[in-house]
Structures are given as C-alpha cells and as structure tokens.
Design a protein around this motif. Structure first.
Motif, mmCIF file in Angstrom:
data_model
loop_
_atom_site.group_PDB
_atom_site.id
_atom_site.type_symbol
_atom_site.label_atom_id
_atom_site.label_comp_id
_atom_site.label_asym_id
_atom_site.label_seq_id
_atom_site.Cartn_x
_atom_site.Cartn_y
_atom_site.Cartn_z
ATOM 1 N N TRP A 102 -6.824 -19.559 5.403
ATOM 2 C CA TRP A 102 -6.572 -21.000 5.225
ATOM 3 C C TRP A 102 -7.299 -21.575 4.050
ATOM 4 O O TRP A 102 -8.422 -20.956 3.519
ATOM 5 C CB TRP A 102 -7.030 -21.438 6.652
ATOM 6 C CG TRP A 102 -6.055 -20.927 7.753
ATOM 7 C CD1 TRP A 102 -5.966 -19.807 8.302
ATOM 8 C CD2 TRP A 102 -5.048 -21.567 8.315
ATOM 9 N NE1 TRP A 102 -5.095 -19.458 9.225
ATOM 10 C CE2 TRP A 102 -4.528 -20.809 9.043
ATOM 11 C CE3 TRP A 102 -4.634 -22.989 8.153
ATOM 12 C CZ2 TRP A 102 -3.186 -21.245 9.898
ATOM 13 C CZ3 TRP A 102 -3.767 -23.315 8.922
ATOM 14 C CH2 TRP A 102 -2.564 -22.559 9.957
ATOM 15 N N GLY A 157 -14.993 -16.005 13.291
ATOM 16 C CA GLY A 157 -13.685 -16.588 12.987
ATOM 17 C C GLY A 157 -13.176 -15.938 11.556
ATOM 18 O O GLY A 157 -12.483 -16.806 11.053
ATOM 19 N N ASP A 182 -14.323 -11.617 14.679
ATOM 20 C CA ASP A 182 -13.274 -12.320 15.076
ATOM 21 C C ASP A 182 -13.117 -11.714 16.501
ATOM 22 O O ASP A 182 -13.693 -10.867 17.025
ATOM 23 C CB ASP A 182 -12.039 -12.125 14.177
ATOM 24 C CG ASP A 182 -11.011 -13.504 14.550
ATOM 25 O OD1 ASP A 182 -10.812 -13.966 13.351
ATOM 26 O OD2 ASP A 182 -10.065 -13.459 15.530
ATOM 27 N N ALA A 185 -15.071 -20.842 8.852
ATOM 28 C CA ALA A 185 -14.024 -21.461 8.024
ATOM 29 C C ALA A 185 -12.764 -21.815 8.831
ATOM 30 O O ALA A 185 -12.330 -20.971 9.516
ATOM 31 C CB ALA A 185 -13.631 -21.008 6.548
HETATM 32 C C1 LIG Z 1 -7.172 -20.834 11.359
HETATM 33 S S1 LIG Z 1 -8.053 -19.157 11.610
HETATM 34 C C2 LIG Z 1 -9.171 -19.401 10.339
HETATM 35 C C3 LIG Z 1 -9.445 -17.942 9.519
HETATM 36 C C4 LIG Z 1 -10.189 -17.750 8.478
HETATM 37 N N1 LIG Z 1 -11.626 -18.081 8.440
HETATM 38 C C5 LIG Z 1 -9.625 -18.634 7.277
HETATM 39 O O1 LIG Z 1 -10.267 -19.756 7.230
HETATM 40 O O2 LIG Z 1 -8.923 -18.107 6.732
HETATM 41 C C6 LIG Z 1 -9.130 -19.114 13.031
HETATM 42 C C7 LIG Z 1 -9.829 -17.855 13.319
HETATM 43 O O3 LIG Z 1 -10.641 -18.241 14.299
HETATM 44 C C8 LIG Z 1 -10.667 -17.122 15.319
HETATM 45 N N2 LIG Z 1 -11.113 -17.613 16.501
HETATM 46 C C9 LIG Z 1 -10.451 -18.722 17.332
HETATM 47 N N3 LIG Z 1 -11.036 -18.969 18.544
HETATM 48 C C10 LIG Z 1 -12.058 -17.912 18.720
HETATM 49 C C11 LIG Z 1 -13.128 -17.545 19.645
HETATM 50 N N4 LIG Z 1 -13.085 -18.186 20.616
HETATM 51 N N5 LIG Z 1 -13.807 -16.567 19.255
HETATM 52 C C12 LIG Z 1 -13.898 -15.828 18.072
HETATM 53 N N6 LIG Z 1 -12.639 -16.220 17.254
HETATM 54 C C13 LIG Z 1 -12.041 -17.124 17.488
HETATM 55 C C14 LIG Z 1 -8.989 -16.724 15.325
HETATM 56 O O4 LIG Z 1 -9.025 -15.445 16.015
HETATM 57 C C15 LIG Z 1 -8.778 -16.914 13.811
HETATM 58 O O5 LIG Z 1 -8.967 -15.702 13.047
#
Ligand SMILES: C[S@@+](CC[C@H](N)C(=O)[O-])C[C@H]1O[C@@H](n2cnc3c(N)ncnc32)[C@H](O)[C@@H]1O
Length: 279
Positions: free
Chosen positions: A78, A104, A127, A196
C-alpha cells in the motif's frame, strides 16, 4: 541528443527506475513512451541506461496484483508503506542498532527497505493472516535475509547487543492485535514500533489502539518504545477516530513533517501522514 530530448529521456528513465524499485506491476511501466523513444535515434542510448539501472540496493517482492485477495488486504503493498519506507531511508538513525517491531507488515516492503538501508539490530515483521505471513517469509528470504527459526525462543533470548553486526536479525511473528498479550509484546523488547496503512476502518483503529496501549506498558530499561504510524487519508473521520482514541488511551502524538525525497511512484494526489506516538 538535444537538451529537451535529454530531459525527456531522463524523466522516462526516472519513471522506470521508481516503478522498478517499488516492485510495481509491469503494466504500470511507461512502455508506450519507451516504444516511441525507441523508434527515434535516441532510443538505443536510453535502452542502455535502463538496462544498467537500478544501481545500489533494491527490494524484491512477490505480491498479489489484486488489492484484496484471500480475504485480506495484506498481500499487496500500500502507498503508506512506500511513504513510511521513504521517510525511514531519510531518517536511518531512528532504526540504527535498534530493535523494530512492525505491526500489520503485509508484503514487507517497509521493513525490507529498513533492513537494507537503516542497519537495525533486529527487525520483527508481524501480521495476523496466515497467507500474508507465508508470503512475508518468502519475501524476507527473497531479499537474502535468514529467518530466526523460532520466534518464541528468539523473543525469550533476544541475543547480545552487537552494533557492529552487518545484518539485522529478522523474525516473522504471527501477532493478532486483539489477542496478543502485553508480556508477549514485551518479549520482543522493541525500541521502535511501526505500522503502515492499518487505519482503514473503525474496527482496525480500535484494535490498533488496543495493541498500542499494551505496548505502552512494555518498558525496555525505563523507556517505552517510540511508535510511527503511517496512513493514507482516505476518510478523515477514520483518522479523527484514531487521534480521539489515542487521546482516550493517554497516548500523546505529533505529526512528522512531510519529507521531500520521493523515491516511489505512489499517486501524486493521495494525501499521506505519519504520526509519531509517545507510548
Ligand atoms: C492494508 S494492509 C497494509 C499492509 C502493509 N503494512 C502495507 O502498507 O503495504 C493491512 C495489514 O494489517 C493486517 N491486520 C489487520 N488487522 C490486524 C490485526 N488485528 N492484527 C494483526 N494484523 C492485522 C492485515 O493482515 C494486513 O496485512
């Protein structure tokens, strides 16, 4: 080559390099402009330049082309991950000889850029989604880092401080913000926490503030970790909810000034921000 042609070719070359460095989809490369250039006499010089680029270190990623697949947003990079990586590359001292915990992590671009350019002592990617974790482990290995074999053993024995070590210790942890406990987080002994593009709906905002609250009880010596959260401002209400919830949790924050150096080709019009939180 005439001066304006040279400027044109340099622009095209920069576009190529940015997309290449950001591991962008091949379809987004400026193929049409390249084809036009190749038809005129300056083309071969330009092609040679492209083949010789990029110089320096780069991050290689395996990622999805869909923004949501397998029920997760974490299989693709992202814009806020690119924005946070740029800021980190400009501010390596935040990470140098320190242990970073990323929440995440998704495909892993931010952490891999930090591991390659900022000399952290250790970096913990994390994650909650099994498919994301599988891809993340693959991307760590793809970039030449070895993975700590057992996250539990590593967290219990984070190892001696070796600032002269060339490469960081790298781990990938399954960590769900809703279920992880403060002692589990404390075991990583993070000096700095980062995340992020994790503020995309009210539920994730509340979960994220929950885990930040748990992290605020993790003291390494006397010090709680610093935290940096980068996000794209898509919905001002979601951002407002985040700062309101931080206030309720007693976590002060400040906005990090925008950085100048743009390394990656994210959309010009997407508005991004990084908040520094004092846990
Ligand atoms: C929009 S993606 C962003 C990924 C990366 N940080 C980027 O910016 O490219 C959101 C990430 O947050 C993780 N995530 C969402 N809720 C979560 C939770 N409760 N615990 C751990 N990870 C979580 C998702 O699995 C996903 O990989």
């Amino acid at each position: 080559m005439a001066p304006e042609e040279r400027a044109d070719a340099a622009r095209l070359l920069r576009g190529f390099e940015r997309r290449f460095l950001a591991a962008r989809d091949l379809r987004s490369f400026p193929w049409q402009s390249l084809e036009e250039k190749l038809r005129d006499s300056s083309g071969s010089e330009l092609l040679l330049d492209i083949l010789q680029k990029p110089s320096g270190d780069s991050v290689t990623l395996c990622e999805s082309t869909a923004i949501v697949s397998h029920g997760t947003t974490g299989l693709v990079t992202w814009n806020a991950a690119l924005y946070l990586a740029e800021w980190a590359v400009e501010n390596p001292a935040v990470f140098t000889h320190r242990t970073a915990l990323e929440l995440g992590s998704g495909a892993g671009l931010t952490g891999l850029a930090i591991c390659k350019t900022c000399r952290p002592r250790a970096y913990v990617f994390s994650d909650c989604h099994s498919r994301v974790l599988e891809q993340l482990r693959g991307n760590v290995l793809l970039n030449g880092f070895s993975l700590e074999p057992s996250i539990d053993a590593w967290a219990q024995h984070p190892g001696p401080h070796t600032p002269e070590a060339e490469r960081p210790r790298v781990a990938v942890a399954q960590l769900d913000w809703d279920t992880v406990t403060a002692p589990q987080l404390a075991a990583f002994q993070p000096d700095v926490v980062l995340a992020a593009d994790v503020l995309y709906c009210p539920e994730t905002v509340l979960s994220l503030v929950g885990v930040l609250r748990k992290l605020s009880t993790c003291r390494k010596g006397q010090q709680a970790p610093d935290a940096y959260v980068a996000f794209t401002i898509r919905n001002p209400e979601t951002c407002q909810l985040f700062t309101t919830e931080l206030g309720r949790a007693g976590i002060p924050w400040e906005e990090v000034p925008h950085h100048n150096q743009k390394l990656f080709p994210y959309e010009e019009h997407s508005e991004m921000a990084i908040l520094k939180l004092t846990l």
